[in-house]
Design a protein around this motif. Structure first.
Motif, PDB file in Angstrom:
ATOM      1  N   MET A 159      -6.944  -1.749   3.147  1.00 18.08           N
ATOM      2  CA  MET A 159      -6.090  -0.594   2.882  1.00 18.08           C
ATOM      3  C   MET A 159      -5.356  -0.748   1.559  1.00 18.08           C
ATOM      4  O   MET A 159      -5.274   0.193   0.760  1.00 18.08           O
ATOM      5  CB  MET A 159      -5.082  -0.414   4.022  1.00 18.08           C
ATOM      6  CG  MET A 159      -5.685  -0.046   5.368  1.00 18.08           C
ATOM      7  SD  MET A 159      -4.441  -0.049   6.668  1.00 18.08           S
ATOM      8  CE  MET A 159      -3.349   1.252   6.109  1.00 18.08           C
ATOM      9  N   ARG A 167      -9.839   6.371  -2.452  1.00 18.99           N
ATOM     10  CA  ARG A 167      -9.339   5.671  -1.258  1.00 18.99           C
ATOM     11  C   ARG A 167     -10.418   5.581  -0.188  1.00 18.99           C
ATOM     12  O   ARG A 167     -10.663   4.512   0.383  1.00 18.99           O
ATOM     13  CB  ARG A 167      -8.110   6.400  -0.701  1.00 18.99           C
ATOM     14  CG  ARG A 167      -6.822   6.102  -1.437  1.00 18.99           C
ATOM     15  CD  ARG A 167      -5.670   6.934  -0.903  1.00 18.99           C
ATOM     16  NE  ARG A 167      -5.466   6.725   0.535  1.00 18.99           N
ATOM     17  CZ  ARG A 167      -4.651   7.477   1.266  1.00 18.99           C
ATOM     18  NH1 ARG A 167      -3.986   8.480   0.706  1.00 18.99           N
ATOM     19  NH2 ARG A 167      -4.498   7.230   2.549  1.00 18.99           N
ATOM     20  N   ASP A 213      -3.896  13.148  10.596  1.00 16.15           N
ATOM     21  CA  ASP A 213      -3.156  11.964  11.050  1.00 16.15           C
ATOM     22  C   ASP A 213      -3.247  11.806  12.565  1.00 16.15           C
ATOM     23  O   ASP A 213      -3.221  10.690  13.083  1.00 16.15           O
ATOM     24  CB  ASP A 213      -1.684  12.047  10.626  1.00 16.15           C
ATOM     25  CG  ASP A 213      -1.442  11.373   9.285  1.00 16.15           C
ATOM     26  OD1 ASP A 213      -2.265  10.528   8.878  1.00 16.15           O
ATOM     27  OD2 ASP A 213      -0.426  11.679   8.643  1.00 16.15           O
ATOM     28  N   CYS A 259      -5.871   1.540  -1.974  1.00 17.37           N
ATOM     29  CA  CYS A 259      -4.777   2.301  -2.587  1.00 17.37           C
ATOM     30  C   CYS A 259      -4.488   1.825  -4.009  1.00 17.37           C
ATOM     31  O   CYS A 259      -4.123   2.625  -4.873  1.00 17.37           O
ATOM     32  CB  CYS A 259      -3.525   2.204  -1.727  1.00 17.37           C
ATOM     33  SG  CYS A 259      -3.586   3.302  -0.289  1.00 17.37           S
ATOM     34  N   ARG A 305       0.839  -1.197   0.000  1.00 16.43           N
ATOM     35  CA  ARG A 305       0.000   0.000   0.000  1.00 16.43           C
ATOM     36  C   ARG A 305       0.873   1.246   0.000  1.00 16.43           C
ATOM     37  O   ARG A 305       0.589   2.228  -0.707  1.00 16.43           O
ATOM     38  CB  ARG A 305      -0.917  -0.050   1.233  1.00 16.43           C
ATOM     39  CG  ARG A 305      -1.696   1.223   1.514  1.00 16.43           C
ATOM     40  CD  ARG A 305      -1.162   1.857   2.766  1.00 16.43           C
ATOM     41  NE  ARG A 305      -1.949   2.996   3.207  1.00 16.43           N
ATOM     42  CZ  ARG A 305      -1.523   3.893   4.077  1.00 16.43           C
ATOM     43  NH1 ARG A 305      -0.321   3.777   4.618  1.00 16.43           N
ATOM     44  NH2 ARG A 305      -2.286   4.900   4.433  1.00 16.43           N
ATOM     45  N   THR A 340      -5.779  -4.765   6.887  1.00 18.48           N
ATOM     46  CA  THR A 340      -4.719  -4.281   6.005  1.00 18.48           C
ATOM     47  C   THR A 340      -4.997  -4.590   4.535  1.00 18.48           C
ATOM     48  O   THR A 340      -4.560  -3.856   3.652  1.00 18.48           O
ATOM     49  CB  THR A 340      -3.372  -4.898   6.410  1.00 18.48           C
ATOM     50  OG1 THR A 340      -3.497  -6.337   6.417  1.00 18.48           O
ATOM     51  CG2 THR A 340      -2.965  -4.430   7.800  1.00 18.48           C
ATOM     52  N   CYS A 399     -12.569   2.028   0.854  1.00 19.42           N
ATOM     53  CA  CYS A 399     -12.527   1.620   2.261  1.00 19.42           C
ATOM     54  C   CYS A 399     -13.936   1.509   2.845  1.00 19.42           C
ATOM     55  O   CYS A 399     -14.250   0.577   3.584  1.00 19.42           O
ATOM     56  CB  CYS A 399     -11.696   2.602   3.082  1.00 19.42           C
ATOM     57  SG  CYS A 399      -9.918   2.453   2.865  1.00 19.42           S
ATOM     58  N   ASP A 414      -7.945   4.895   7.209  1.00 24.77           N
ATOM     59  CA  ASP A 414      -6.592   4.374   7.405  1.00 24.77           C
ATOM     60  C   ASP A 414      -6.341   4.065   8.877  1.00 24.77           C
ATOM     61  O   ASP A 414      -5.817   2.997   9.227  1.00 24.77           O
ATOM     62  CB  ASP A 414      -5.548   5.369   6.901  1.00 24.77           C
ATOM     63  CG  ASP A 414      -5.259   5.209   5.413  1.00 24.77           C
ATOM     64  OD1 ASP A 414      -5.827   4.283   4.801  1.00 24.77           O
ATOM     65  OD2 ASP A 414      -4.469   5.994   4.869  1.00 24.77           O
TER      66      ASP A 414
END
Length: 435
Positions: A381, A419, A283, A385, A242, A378, A423, A369
């Motif tokens: 993810m 993205r 983040d 991507c 990813r 995972t 998800c 994320d």
């Protein structure tokens, strides 16, 4: 509204935001030091050298993310033995990979310099920087594990202190060596490497200080460390691949802008800072999502897991709204602060509305994320991507002959939206407790 959950989110997010903001300062302080004692060659060498290590370490970001998710689930399930093993196993892998990078430093340098197409003026200086900084690889990768483990243990304050401390040591050592000993670029590189190792060792000391009793109570025999390596690498392979997709999109975005001329490249570089500013804050909430989602996943508490997802998304919408308003109302002012070149500001202003669209285009991707790392989805993810990267390249290649740089930004916005959308669809079809 669950005020206690909001407090947990803010408690975890704010120190992470502070930590994220300090990250670009590591490279910036090196550039500033060289800008005052060296020339353009020195600044260029620092910029290229920093980029080489940023890409290299970014590819190994799975050491932080994989450790964070697995540790958070162990914390939520109150499996302290597993959490202790995760720390030791992560450090074992990080130090082994770091030593391998040191051993292979010469072929890696040849490969990186070939890809960067360095000029004869910059190449020797960049080589001096690289030859010293490469010895910090084991410490940097070890720090990734420490940061991920602490986030998984619901502790983001220590990572914040470590990030701030790393900057302080880096700046002070670089200035001391460059100005006091006239070491120029070698002094900057040595200051960076000393900061990496000293921060790693301080991190180990702090973990022993706060978690030493738990670690002593739960030893990890060699056989136990090796038994879980297959799952560790299986999960982290998805994260690694990813990250390759993310790196490919980011590098191509820069190169596609460069092919349109220096002014477009400069304008795109400035506008990407709007994305970076937003990502530093988002983040932080993604890290909070990692810690809390993993905790409730491990505790098998579906109600709190779903509530965490909703609340993190709520915070994401608030952050996206504030950034959108700030960029819409003050975008031109920010561009003027970033550069004094009026031509570049004028060019960037023509594409500013794409940067205004970034927060809402990217908010779902950032939130998912964090959640996916926490619940160990995972594969989702990676899938998101891959699809998003394909959308990016397809849109740009189809529309660039007509829309030029607008096609590049449209492709980037579509990449962010894809993205988040993939998800969302993936999670809708998956059980919340499917790892």
């Amino acid at each position: 509204m669950d005020t206690s959950l909001n407090k947990k989110i803010v408690y975890l997010a704010v120190p992470s935001i502070v930590s994220n903001i300090t990250v670009p300062l590591l490279g910036l302080c090196d550039v500033v030091v060289m800008g005052h004692v060296g020339g353009a060659r020195h600044i260029g060498a620092i910029a290229v050298g920093s980029m080489i290590f940023n890409v290299m370490y970014w590819l190994f970001g799975f050491l932080r993310m994989g450790t964070s998710g697995l540790t958070a689930q162990a914390f939520g399930a109150r499996q302290l033995q597993v959490a202790a093993t995760m720390l030791r196993r992560g450090l074992l892998v990080a130090l082994a990979v770091g030593l391998l990078i040191v051993v292979l430093q010469w072929p890696l340098r040849r490969l990186m310099f070939f890809l960067m197409q360095l000029t004869p003026e910059v190449s020797p200086l960049c080589a001096s920087y690289y030859n010293i900084c490469i010895w910090g690889a084991p410490a940097m990768l070890g720090l990734y594990v420490l940061m991920g483990w602490l986030i998984g243990m619901q502790n983001t304050r220590v990572p914040m202190l470590l990030a701030i401390g790393q900057n302080v040591v880096n700046i002070s050592m670089s200035l001391f060596l460059v100005i006091g000993f006239d070491m120029e670029i070698r002094g900057v590189a040595l200051g960076t490497m000393v900061a990496q190792w000293s921060t790693f060792l301080v991190g180990i000391a702090l973990i022993l200080r706060f978690y030493g009793r738990m670690l002593r109570r739960h030893p990890s025999p060699w056989r136990e460390l090796c038994q879980g390596l297959a799952r560790f690498f299986s999960l982290n392979l998805d994260i690694f691949l990813r990250t390759v997709c993310l790196v490919a999109v980011n590098l191509y975005f820069t190169s596609a802008g460069a092919r349109q001329g220096a002014e477009i490249l400069a304008a795109n570089t400035l506008l990407l800072q709007f994305f970076m500013f937003f990502s530093y804050v988002m983040d932080g909430f993604a890290f909070a999502g990692e810690a809390l989602a993993g905790r409730y996943q491990g505790a098998r508490n579906q109600a709190m897991l779903q509530r965490t997802i909703r609340y993190i998304f709520g915070w994401g919408v608030v952050v996206a709204t504030l950034f959108t308003l700030a960029y819409y109302l003050g975008g031109t002012t920010v561009l003027s602060l970033l550069t004094t070149d009026a031509a570049v500001v004028l060019t960037a202003t023509g594409f500013l509305w794409w940067a205004v669209a970034v927060p809402f285009a990217g908010v779902a991707a950032f939130v998912w994320d964090g959640i996916f790392i926490g619940i160990l989805q995972t594969r989702g993810m990676l899938l998101s991507c891959l699809v998003a990267a394909l959308c990016f390249f397809l849109i740009y290649w189809l529309l660039s002959p007509v829309m030029q740089n607008h096609a590049l930004w449209l492709a980037f916005i579509a990449y962010l939206l894809a993205r988040g959308a993939v998800c969302t669809l993936y999670q809708m079809k998956s059980s919340p407790f499917t790892a």
